[in-house]
Design a protein around this motif. Structure first.
Motif, mmCIF file in Angstrom:
data_model
loop_
_atom_site.group_PDB
_atom_site.id
_atom_site.type_symbol
_atom_site.label_atom_id
_atom_site.label_comp_id
_atom_site.label_asym_id
_atom_site.label_seq_id
_atom_site.Cartn_x
_atom_site.Cartn_y
_atom_site.Cartn_z
ATOM 1 N N THR A 165 0.831 -1.208 0.000
ATOM 2 C CA THR A 165 0.000 0.000 0.000
ATOM 3 C C THR A 165 0.863 1.255 0.000
ATOM 4 N N SER A 166 1.948 1.194 0.769
ATOM 5 C CA SER A 166 2.861 2.330 0.806
ATOM 6 C C SER A 166 3.512 2.562 -0.555
ATOM 7 N N VAL A 167 3.965 1.478 -1.195
ATOM 8 C CA VAL A 167 4.596 1.598 -2.519
ATOM 9 C C VAL A 167 3.593 2.124 -3.537
ATOM 10 N N LEU A 168 2.385 1.565 -3.519
ATOM 11 C CA LEU A 168 1.365 1.962 -4.488
ATOM 12 C C LEU A 168 0.953 3.423 -4.274
ATOM 13 N N GLY A 169 0.796 3.819 -3.009
ATOM 14 C CA GLY A 169 0.411 5.207 -2.725
ATOM 15 C C GLY A 169 1.460 6.195 -3.181
ATOM 16 N N ASN A 170 2.716 5.902 -2.900
ATOM 17 C CA ASN A 170 3.783 6.807 -3.329
ATOM 18 C C ASN A 170 3.906 6.849 -4.840
ATOM 19 N N ALA A 171 3.680 5.725 -5.508
ATOM 20 C CA ALA A 171 3.736 5.705 -6.970
ATOM 21 C C ALA A 171 2.640 6.587 -7.562
ATOM 22 N N GLU A 172 1.452 6.536 -6.959
ATOM 23 C CA GLU A 172 0.353 7.358 -7.455
ATOM 24 C C GLU A 172 0.633 8.843 -7.223
ATOM 25 N N LEU A 173 1.236 9.187 -6.071
ATOM 26 C CA LEU A 173 1.591 10.588 -5.813
ATOM 27 C C LEU A 173 2.611 11.090 -6.823
ATOM 28 N N LEU A 174 3.587 10.242 -7.125
ATOM 29 C CA LEU A 174 4.601 10.650 -8.089
ATOM 30 C C LEU A 174 4.010 10.800 -9.493
ATOM 31 N N LEU A 175 3.026 9.967 -9.816
ATOM 32 C CA LEU A 175 2.394 10.084 -11.132
ATOM 33 C C LEU A 175 1.674 11.416 -11.299
ATOM 34 N N LEU A 176 1.192 11.972 -10.199
ATOM 35 C CA LEU A 176 0.529 13.274 -10.263
ATOM 36 C C LEU A 176 1.500 14.382 -10.647
ATOM 37 N N GLU A 177 2.795 14.127 -10.409
ATOM 38 C CA GLU A 177 3.816 15.118 -10.740
ATOM 39 C C GLU A 177 4.721 14.607 -11.858
ATOM 40 N N SER A 178 4.153 13.779 -12.723
ATOM 41 C CA SER A 178 4.966 13.158 -13.778
ATOM 42 C C SER A 178 5.560 14.179 -14.746
ATOM 43 N N SER A 179 4.974 15.385 -14.810
ATOM 44 C CA SER A 179 5.514 16.401 -15.731
ATOM 45 C C SER A 179 6.897 16.865 -15.310
ATOM 46 N N ALA A 180 7.240 16.619 -14.034
ATOM 47 C CA ALA A 180 8.559 17.052 -13.546
ATOM 48 C C ALA A 180 9.644 16.039 -13.887
ATOM 49 N N PHE A 181 9.258 14.915 -14.438
ATOM 50 C CA PHE A 181 10.238 13.865 -14.738
ATOM 51 C C PHE A 181 10.490 13.770 -16.238
ATOM 52 N N THR A 182 11.584 13.154 -16.575
ATOM 53 C CA THR A 182 11.898 12.891 -17.979
ATOM 54 C C THR A 182 10.957 11.810 -18.498
ATOM 55 N N PRO A 183 10.782 11.696 -19.816
ATOM 56 C CA PRO A 183 9.907 10.646 -20.361
ATOM 57 C C PRO A 183 10.307 9.239 -19.896
ATOM 58 N N THR A 184 11.600 8.977 -19.818
ATOM 59 C CA THR A 184 12.060 7.658 -19.386
ATOM 60 C C THR A 184 11.663 7.401 -17.935
ATOM 61 N N MET A 185 11.848 8.394 -17.074
ATOM 62 C CA MET A 185 11.495 8.227 -15.667
ATOM 63 C C MET A 185 9.981 8.069 -15.505
ATOM 64 N N SER A 186 9.209 8.812 -16.302
ATOM 65 C CA SER A 186 7.750 8.693 -16.241
ATOM 66 C C SER A 186 7.297 7.293 -16.656
ATOM 67 N N GLU A 187 7.946 6.752 -17.700
ATOM 68 C CA GLU A 187 7.604 5.401 -18.160
ATOM 69 C C GLU A 187 7.929 4.369 -17.084
ATOM 70 N N GLN A 188 9.104 4.505 -16.450
ATOM 71 C CA GLN A 188 9.480 3.586 -15.380
ATOM 72 C C GLN A 188 8.517 3.697 -14.198
ATOM 73 N N LEU A 189 8.066 4.879 -13.901
ATOM 74 C CA LEU A 189 7.130 5.092 -12.801
ATOM 75 C C LEU A 189 5.783 4.436 -13.101
ATOM 76 N N GLN A 190 5.344 4.534 -14.369
ATOM 77 C CA GLN A 190 4.094 3.894 -14.760
ATOM 78 C C GLN A 190 4.197 2.364 -14.658
ATOM 79 N N ILE A 191 5.367 1.836 -15.009
ATOM 80 C CA ILE A 191 5.583 0.386 -14.872
ATOM 81 C C ILE A 191 5.533 -0.012 -13.404
ATOM 82 N N LEU A 192 6.177 0.768 -12.558
ATOM 83 C CA LEU A 192 6.169 0.501 -11.118
ATOM 84 C C LEU A 192 4.742 0.510 -10.576
ATOM 85 N N HIS A 193 3.954 1.489 -11.016
ATOM 86 C CA HIS A 193 2.569 1.583 -10.563
ATOM 87 C C HIS A 193 1.744 0.390 -11.066
ATOM 88 N N ALA A 194 1.938 0.000 -12.320
ATOM 89 C CA ALA A 194 1.191 -1.127 -12.897
ATOM 90 C C ALA A 194 1.537 -2.432 -12.189
#
Length: 235
Positions: A165-194
């Motif tokens: 739950t902690s991992v999933l919650g933090n992943a969702e918070l980071l996705l809300l700020e995905s514009s601050a990350f590079t495309p590669t980091m955003s893609e990795q974050l989406q994989i982590l969330h999935a």
């Protein structure tokens, strides 16, 4: 050859040790009258003594050359297979049983062939039952290991869910700020969330299975506690 469960079935085998071809022929011919016929291997005592041996469930010996009898019976008495020995008319059955306690000594009488087949069949049944019990014991030990693993997974499920739950919650918070990350980091974050969601679904399945088992156990327990009177009343 397969059994009723679709598993490979062991074909029972019998070794016949004799220096007279007629002995093996008579035993096999008599057994052909039975419903189940095992595999037979016939060897002369000298050939068998020299090491040309074969694994078998039961050994049947008889009509062995007198000079080889002590040596052959001693080897058979130490062997792993159960052995039936058909004594000749001049041999003392009591003395043979005392000297070779692992052998089943059968006196030579008019119905000795029937006795040999009957006793050998009983030994084969006992051997098959023993092997079946050993397989059940091995299966029970393996199932016990799986049960321990299952109990550990159930006990650790809550801790795992909290961490997930902690991992999933933090992943969702980071996705809300995905514009601050590079495309590669955003893609990795989406994989982590999935993958976190997928792991959550797997743990939900564990919970569902546990509830199903608990319901089945309660149902089985309640059925076993039904009194004969209440069961008769329902009928």
């Amino acid at each position: 050859m397969t059994n009723a469960n679709g598993n490979s079935a062991h074909r029972q085998s019998i070794l016949i040790v004799s220096d007279q071809a007629g002995f093996a022929r008579d035993v096999i011919a008599r057994w052909q009258m039975e419903h189940h016929v095992p595999e037979f291997t016939a060897l002369g005592s000298e050939l068998w003594q020299r090491g040309v041996q074969t694994s078998s469930d039961v050994a049947i010996a008889g009509d062995i050359s007198a000079v080889r009898v002590p040596r052959i019976l001693n080897l058979l008495n130490r062997g792993a297979a159960s052995t039936l020995y058909v004594a000749s008319a001049h041999e003392s059955v009591h003395a043979l049983r005392r000297e070779y306690p692992r052998l089943i000594v059968i006196p030579r009488h008019d119905a000795w062939l029937d006795t040999v087949v009957l006793l050998a069949q009983e030994v084969l049944r006992r051997t098959e039952l023993t092997a079946h019990m050993e397989r059940l014991e091995r299966s029970a030990k393996l199932n016990e290991k799986y049960a321990v693993l299952g109990r550990y997974m159930v006990e650790m499920r809550h801790n795992f869910n909290n961490a997930l739950t902690s991992v999933l919650g933090n992943a969702e918070l980071l996705l809300l700020e995905s514009s601050a990350f590079t495309p590669t980091m955003s893609e990795q974050l989406q994989i982590l969330h999935a993958m976190s969601l997928r792991m959550h679904e797997m743990m939900q399945r564990f919970t569902s299975l546990e509830l199903e088992w608990q319901c089945a156990e309660r149902s089985s327990h309640s059925e076993s506690n039904v009194s004969p009177l209440s069961y008769a009343a329902r009928i």
